[in-house]
Design a protein around this motif. Structure first.
Motif, PDB file in Angstrom:
ATOM      1  N   PHE A 142       0.802  -1.218   0.000  1.00  9.85           N
ATOM      2  CA  PHE A 142       0.000   0.000   0.000  1.00  9.85           C
ATOM      3  C   PHE A 142       0.838   1.272   0.000  1.00  9.85           C
ATOM      4  O   PHE A 142       1.868   1.353   0.664  1.00  9.85           O
ATOM      5  N   ALA A 143       0.315   2.276  -0.692  1.00  6.92           N
ATOM      6  CA  ALA A 143       0.892   3.609  -0.621  1.00  6.92           C
ATOM      7  C   ALA A 143       0.307   4.402   0.530  1.00  6.92           C
ATOM      8  O   ALA A 143       0.952   5.340   1.028  1.00  6.92           O
ATOM      9  N   ALA A 144      -0.919   4.074   0.967  1.00  7.08           N
ATOM     10  CA  ALA A 144      -1.560   4.859   2.017  1.00  7.08           C
ATOM     11  C   ALA A 144      -2.645   4.032   2.693  1.00  7.08           C
ATOM     12  O   ALA A 144      -3.254   3.153   2.078  1.00  7.08           O
ATOM     13  N   ALA A 145      -2.889   4.343   3.969  1.00  9.08           N
ATOM     14  CA  ALA A 145      -3.925   3.668   4.748  1.00  9.08           C
ATOM     15  C   ALA A 145      -4.601   4.684   5.659  1.00  9.08           C
ATOM     16  O   ALA A 145      -3.929   5.532   6.256  1.00  9.08           O
ATOM     17  N   GLY A 196      12.512  -0.932   3.827  1.00  4.69           N
ATOM     18  CA  GLY A 196      11.627  -0.939   2.672  1.00  4.69           C
ATOM     19  C   GLY A 196      10.564   0.139   2.727  1.00  4.69           C
ATOM     20  O   GLY A 196      10.468   0.913   3.693  1.00  4.69           O
ATOM     21  N   PRO A 197       9.747   0.200   1.686  1.00  5.06           N
ATOM     22  CA  PRO A 197       8.709   1.240   1.595  1.00  5.06           C
ATOM     23  C   PRO A 197       7.628   1.055   2.646  1.00  5.06           C
ATOM     24  O   PRO A 197       7.325  -0.069   3.071  1.00  5.06           O
ATOM     25  N   LYS A 198       7.042   2.179   3.075  1.00  3.33           N
ATOM     26  CA  LYS A 198       5.994   2.149   4.088  1.00  3.33           C
ATOM     27  C   LYS A 198       4.867   3.089   3.676  1.00  3.33           C
ATOM     28  O   LYS A 198       5.118   4.129   3.076  1.00  3.33           O
ATOM     29  N   PRO A 199       3.640   2.734   3.992  1.00  7.16           N
ATOM     30  CA  PRO A 199       2.516   3.603   3.618  1.00  7.16           C
ATOM     31  C   PRO A 199       2.518   4.891   4.429  1.00  7.16           C
ATOM     32  O   PRO A 199       3.104   4.977   5.511  1.00  7.16           O
ATOM     33  N   ALA A 200       1.813   5.876   3.909  1.00  7.90           N
ATOM     34  CA  ALA A 200       1.417   7.026   4.706  1.00  7.90           C
ATOM     35  C   ALA A 200       0.133   6.658   5.444  1.00  7.90           C
ATOM     36  O   ALA A 200      -0.686   5.899   4.929  1.00  7.90           O
ATOM     37  N   PHE A 201      -0.054   7.206   6.631  1.00 12.73           N
ATOM     38  CA  PHE A 201      -1.207   6.868   7.457  1.00 12.73           C
ATOM     39  C   PHE A 201      -2.015   8.125   7.799  1.00 12.73           C
ATOM     40  O   PHE A 201      -1.449   9.181   8.059  1.00 12.73           O
ATOM     41  N   TYR A 202      -3.343   7.951   7.805  1.00 11.17           N
ATOM     42  CA  TYR A 202      -4.266   9.041   8.116  1.00 11.17           C
ATOM     43  C   TYR A 202      -5.267   8.525   9.142  1.00 11.17           C
ATOM     44  O   TYR A 202      -5.776   7.403   9.014  1.00 11.17           O
ATOM     45  N   GLN A 203      -5.553   9.327  10.146  1.00 12.61           N
ATOM     46  CA  GLN A 203      -6.530   8.949  11.171  1.00 12.61           C
ATOM     47  C   GLN A 203      -7.437  10.135  11.455  1.00 12.61           C
ATOM     48  O   GLN A 203      -6.978  11.282  11.547  1.00 12.61           O
TER      49      GLN A 203
END
Length: 259
Positions: A142-145, A196-203
């Protein structure tokens, strides 16, 4: 947009289940919507329902089809019962179904991109927990969650005496939960340390939501990490008025190629 609901047999679960899917459609004949198709294989938002709902709820309670019509993005909404998107202690292996089987099935039926930069996951309440659990466990997918009105549910004891309710026990068992694959705090820390790559997170959470304290606890754990994390709160409760508004905020926040 084209919308369809598919019933199919899950090998993981050993039973029939369903998903509701929105597919981009180039059209000028839908009143109030501008259909856009950007490519042959579409970016996709995996959109997860809450504990009292099913795969149809986002279509019935929000205008998600209209909101994504100009984005050229598909939306896949699976049905997982009251599983908290886990391999239940007393029930089906919904975590394995979500993370392993569902993407294969959906991509075999619909022209969905499997590129990390084209995949996003979001959900509300139980679905927000599922979205974070999935993205933190498989950050290369994922790119974002995004999670709306959510929290680390294995550590929630809402009863008057602080007891662990039966519906949570079915999903998570009696514990201990700390450091397990169901512990979002542990998963945040593990993802933060991983290469490695990690998603951006929004809450996002309403300040009058009965899960507000649970949201704040999760917020503090995210903020102690180096993960790309955005938090938003405003007056609101645990209801569809709040989620209908905030899913639009999520769509604006997603790192999509805009047209």
């Amino acid at each position: 947009m084209a919308m369809m609901r598919c019933n199919y047999f899950s090998e993981t679960l050993g039973l029939s289940t369903s998903m509701t899917v929105i597919i981009p459609q180039a059209t000028t004949g839908q009143v109030g919507m501008k259909g856009v198709v950007n490519r042959e294989r579409h970016p996709v938002l995996w959109l997860l329902h809450g504990g009292s709902d099913d795969d149809t709820i986002w279509m019935r309670r929000t205008s998600i089809e209209r909101y994504v019509s100009e984005l050229g993005i598909a939306v896949v909404m699976p049905q997982v019962q009251l599983s908290f998107y886990t391999d239940m202690a007393y029930g089906g292996k919904y975590g394995t179904f979500l993370m392993e089987e569902l993407p294969q099935i959906a991509r075999s039926l619909f022209p969905l991109s499997d590129a990390r930069e084209d995949n996003f996951v979001a959900g509300l309440s139980m679905g927000g927990y599922g979205a974070y659990r999935w993205a933190l466990s498989k950050p290369d997918m994922f790119a974002a969650a995004a999670g709306l009105s959510t929290g680390n549910f294995p550590f929630w004891s809402p009863g008057p005496g602080g007891e662990f309710p039966p519906f949570l026990r079915l999903a998570f068992g009696d514990g201990p939960h700390t450091g397990t694959d169901n512990d979002l705090y542990h998963l945040v820390q593990s993802c933060d340390r991983a290469a490695g790559p990690k998603p951006a997170f929004y809450q996002a959470c309403g300040t009058n939501d009965f899960l507000y304290d649970l949201n704040v606890e999760l917020k503090e754990v995210f903020e102690q990490s180096s993960l790309d994390y955005t938090y938003a709160e405003e007056p609101g409760v645990h209801d569809w008025a709040f989620w209908d508004k905030t899913i639009q905020d999520v769509l604006r926040w997603l790192p999509l190629e805009r047209v």
